[in-house]
Design a protein around this motif. Structure first.
Motif, mmCIF file in Angstrom:
data_model
loop_
_atom_site.group_PDB
_atom_site.id
_atom_site.type_symbol
_atom_site.label_atom_id
_atom_site.label_comp_id
_atom_site.label_asym_id
_atom_site.label_seq_id
_atom_site.Cartn_x
_atom_site.Cartn_y
_atom_site.Cartn_z
ATOM 1 N N GLU A 108 -4.257 -7.232 -3.835
ATOM 2 C CA GLU A 108 -4.506 -6.544 -2.776
ATOM 3 C C GLU A 108 -3.333 -6.332 -1.774
ATOM 4 O OE1 GLU A 108 -7.305 -4.066 -2.031
ATOM 5 O OE2 GLU A 108 -7.658 -4.686 -4.230
ATOM 6 N N SER B 20 0.893 -1.222 0.097
ATOM 7 C CA SER B 20 -0.097 -0.051 -0.153
ATOM 8 C C SER B 20 0.803 1.331 0.081
ATOM 9 C CB SER B 20 -0.901 -0.025 1.346
ATOM 10 O OG SER B 20 -0.214 -0.016 2.380
ATOM 11 N N SER C 251 -2.074 -9.612 0.161
ATOM 12 C CA SER C 251 -2.674 -10.583 -0.290
ATOM 13 C C SER C 251 -1.688 -11.930 -0.436
ATOM 14 C CB SER C 251 -3.450 -10.440 -1.412
ATOM 15 O OG SER C 251 -2.768 -9.844 -2.518
#
Length: 125
Positions: free
Chosen positions: A64, A13, A67
């Motif tokens: 994601e 992220s 994941s």
């Protein structure tokens, strides 16, 4: 024909946080951190002694953050690996012996996004 696994895409992220964590906490070697086009950045790091690297960035892969699960780093000495990680300020926990006869011993941990990793010592053959 050789079929070589050379890169694993890790979904993250925050690219800077991931780069710093893999480089500074895990001791991976930073191979590249570059912009390859407008809004596209690639960061590649390689574990010491490995022929396979990890890569992440912006506009890289699908999936994601968190994941990726089950990637294993293999070492000759799990206790030495644990001590190295402790020296880097990262506690991977105690080794778990899965197969006492062949040295199948593991450390399990996750990166800041929750991608799951294992460090494996295996003496079988």
């Amino acid at each position: 024909m050789d079929w070589k696994l050379e890169v694993v895409v890790v979904p993250v992220s925050d690219v800077d946080r991931a780069r710093d964590w893999y480089r500074d906490r895990m001791g991976f070697v930073l191979d590249h951190d570059q912009e390859v086009g407008p809004g596209r950045r690639i960061v590649q790091l390689t574990p010491p002694g490995s022929a396979c690297s990890i890569v992440f960035g912006t506009e890289i892969g699908a999936g994601e953050p968190g994941s990726l699960q089950g990637v294993q780093l293999v070492v000759d000495d799990i206790e030495a690996a644990r001590e190295e990680l402790l020296g880097r300020g990262f506690d991977p926990g105690e080794p778990a012996v899965m197969a006492p006869g062949d040295g199948g011993t593991f450390l399990f941990f996750a990166d800041p996004d929750g991608n799951g990793w294992a460090v494996q010592q295996y003496r079988g053959g």
